[in-house]
Design an enzyme around this catalytic site. Structure first.
Site, PDB file in Angstrom:
ATOM      1  N   ASP A  17       0.730  -1.293  -0.017  1.00  0.00           N
ATOM      2  CA  ASP A  17       0.095   0.030  -0.177  1.00  0.00           C
ATOM      3  C   ASP A  17       1.002   1.180   0.016  1.00  0.00           C
ATOM      4  O   ASP A  17       0.493   2.069  -0.539  1.00  0.00           O
ATOM      5  CB  ASP A  17      -1.133   0.156   1.178  1.00  0.00           C
ATOM      6  CG  ASP A  17      -1.990   0.931   0.934  1.00  0.00           C
ATOM      7  OD1 ASP A  17      -2.080   1.623   0.058  1.00  0.00           O
ATOM      8  OD2 ASP A  17      -3.264   0.636   1.617  1.00  0.00           O
ATOM      9  N   HIS A  20       2.192   3.186  -3.298  1.00  0.00           N
ATOM     10  CA  HIS A  20       1.160   4.237  -3.951  1.00  0.00           C
ATOM     11  C   HIS A  20       1.965   5.585  -3.770  1.00  0.00           C
ATOM     12  O   HIS A  20       1.847   6.404  -4.421  1.00  0.00           O
ATOM     13  CB  HIS A  20      -0.182   4.220  -3.485  1.00  0.00           C
ATOM     14  CG  HIS A  20      -0.843   2.915  -3.909  1.00  0.00           C
ATOM     15  ND1 HIS A  20      -1.084   2.934  -5.118  1.00  0.00           N
ATOM     16  CD2 HIS A  20      -1.659   1.825  -3.223  1.00  0.00           C
ATOM     17  CE1 HIS A  20      -2.164   1.659  -5.420  1.00  0.00           C
ATOM     18  NE2 HIS A  20      -2.256   1.035  -4.196  1.00  0.00           N
ATOM     19  N   HIS A 197      -8.888  -3.177   7.219  1.00  0.00           N
ATOM     20  CA  HIS A 197      -7.849  -2.533   6.995  1.00  0.00           C
ATOM     21  C   HIS A 197      -8.456  -0.846   6.647  1.00  0.00           C
ATOM     22  O   HIS A 197      -9.187  -0.850   6.028  1.00  0.00           O
ATOM     23  CB  HIS A 197      -7.430  -3.096   5.619  1.00  0.00           C
ATOM     24  CG  HIS A 197      -6.473  -2.144   4.628  1.00  0.00           C
ATOM     25  ND1 HIS A 197      -5.080  -2.415   4.645  1.00  0.00           N
ATOM     26  CD2 HIS A 197      -6.678  -0.976   4.013  1.00  0.00           C
ATOM     27  CE1 HIS A 197      -4.534  -1.559   3.658  1.00  0.00           C
ATOM     28  NE2 HIS A 197      -5.321  -0.698   3.460  1.00  0.00           N
ATOM     29  N   HIS A 199      -8.080   3.324   6.202  1.00  0.00           N
ATOM     30  CA  HIS A 199      -7.527   4.574   5.639  1.00  0.00           C
ATOM     31  C   HIS A 199      -7.684   5.600   6.293  1.00  0.00           C
ATOM     32  O   HIS A 199      -8.623   5.810   7.109  1.00  0.00           O
ATOM     33  CB  HIS A 199      -7.621   4.590   4.038  1.00  0.00           C
ATOM     34  CG  HIS A 199      -6.864   3.813   3.315  1.00  0.00           C
ATOM     35  ND1 HIS A 199      -5.969   4.261   2.446  1.00  0.00           N
ATOM     36  CD2 HIS A 199      -6.997   2.443   2.739  1.00  0.00           C
ATOM     37  CE1 HIS A 199      -5.570   3.069   1.792  1.00  0.00           C
ATOM     38  NE2 HIS A 199      -5.946   2.049   2.128  1.00  0.00           N
ATOM     39  N   TYR A 288     -11.864   5.689  -4.233  1.00  0.00           N
ATOM     40  CA  TYR A 288     -10.898   4.645  -4.210  1.00  0.00           C
ATOM     41  C   TYR A 288      -9.523   5.617  -3.742  1.00  0.00           C
ATOM     42  O   TYR A 288      -9.091   6.406  -4.596  1.00  0.00           O
ATOM     43  CB  TYR A 288     -10.804   3.888  -5.567  1.00  0.00           C
ATOM     44  CG  TYR A 288      -9.635   2.724  -5.509  1.00  0.00           C
ATOM     45  CD1 TYR A 288      -9.883   1.831  -4.222  1.00  0.00           C
ATOM     46  CD2 TYR A 288      -8.573   2.380  -6.494  1.00  0.00           C
ATOM     47  CE1 TYR A 288      -9.017   0.650  -4.269  1.00  0.00           C
ATOM     48  CE2 TYR A 288      -8.162   1.149  -6.334  1.00  0.00           C
ATOM     49  CZ  TYR A 288      -8.092   0.295  -5.319  1.00  0.00           C
ATOM     50  OH  TYR A 288      -7.173  -0.507  -5.070  1.00  0.00           O
TER      51      TYR A 288
END
Length: 340
Positions: A17, A20, A197, A199, A288
């Protein structure tokens, strides 16, 4: 399946991740350094691949500084107790990528799909098991469906042979009560463990992670310094401290996790994650997380506001794999501006 006791498994995904945030430019040498640090930190799994999973290096998603094979090999050399994992998105990765991962010593694969598409994963989960690796199922963008629909998809993963089902708040959109509604239902109805998970787009990563653990999740994710798509993820080193303070057993060594985070901070490639305008828009509009970089690039190219692109994508309920719509919306906005 309710969690028994307070034992939590942690997957560090700095080198997946986190890719990115650095445009997939970690070198194999840097991956090796981070692997050595994460081994000392005591994470259960280290996930390594292009940010969009095995086979993600492309013109669509961004070319990596090295191949998945080179990254995985570098990590494998440093790991003894920590298991090596990789992410696989059907339609991006191939069956040959799974075979390559096995040859590189990968022990676990997270098969990752949009929250309504678990039905396309049966053959992939089957091959992973056949190759002797452990399959986990991951459902992305879980804010886009109600808990009952999420359970339906999770049950498919369970039926196919996944050993853990993860729900991913890919947009950083969920609030703790929404996390609880989803995780508690999955934990109650599934016969396999549940993972979560988070964010950080709306800075709810730690409250949401704790909400998930309170409701039965026994797996969770972190990244060093919170490095990741959008505004980033739950920082592994902070997670270690928070789990200790809340009485959870994770096997994480707090000081070693802090030291691993310092390793990352000293790398020239490190870009501190933050809740900038684009990241906040992603969390608010439910887009997203990895769209942030693409939207910013399109905004520069066409002279429009990245937030307007992201709002448009949110209204259209665009999901991962539809990055071309970012350009489409940027062009529309540019034409509209030229008429005004």
């Amino acid at each position: 399946m309710k969690r028994v006791g307070n034992n939590i498994k942690v997957i560090d995904t700095t080198c997946r991740d986190g890719m990115h945030a650095v445009a997939h430019q970690f070198t194999p040498e840097q991956i090796g350094q981070l692997a050595a640090g994460l081994e000392k930190a005591g994470v259960d799994y280290m996930e390594v691949s292009h940010g969009d999973g095995l086979g993600g290096s492309s013109i669509n998603y961004g070319f990596g500084a090295a191949s998945d094979k080179e990254w995985l090999t570098a990590a494998r050399m440093e790991l003894k107790n920590t298991k090596l994992a990789a992410m696989f998105l059907p339609g991006i990765g191939t069956m040959d990528d799974l075979r390559m991962a096995k040859d590189c010593g990968v022990e676990m694969i997270r098969v990752t799909v949009h929250c309504t598409e678990a039905d396309i994963t049966k053959q992939h989960v089957g091959l992973i098991r056949q190759l002797g690796m452990t399959p986990f199922g991951v459902l992305m963008m879980t804010h886009m469906v109600e808990p009952e629909k999420l359970l339906e998809q999770a049950l498919l993963f369970q039926d196919y042979g996944a050993e853990v089902v993860y729900m991913m708040d890919s947009a950083g959109y969920l609030m703790p009560e929404q996390v609880k509604a989803r995780v508690s239902l999955l934990a109650e109805k599934l016969d396999i463990p549940v993972g979560f998970h988070a964010h950080a787009n709306l800075q709810m990563q730690l409250p949401n992670t704790l909400a998930a653990l309170e409701c039965g999740a026994s797996y969770t994710d972190g990244t060093l310094r919170g490095l990741g798509a959008g505004a980033g993820n739950t920082p592994t080193e902070v997670l270690a401290a928070v789990l200790l303070r809340n009485g959870y057993e994770s096997g994480l060594n707090l000081h070693a996790a802090e030291d691993a985070a310092e390793l990352l901070a000293k790398m020239d490639i490190f870009v501190p994650p933050c809740a900038d305008a684009a990241a906040i828009t992603i969390g608010y509009a439910g887009v997203y997380g990895s769209f942030a970089r693409h939207a910013k690039n399109a905004a520069l190219k066409y002279g429009v506001d990245a937030r307007d692109i992201l709002y448009a994508c949110g209204e259209r309920k665009v999901v991962g794999g539809q990055e071309d719509i970012i350009i489409e919306e940027a062009v529309k906005l540019a034409k509209k501006q030229s008429k005004n």
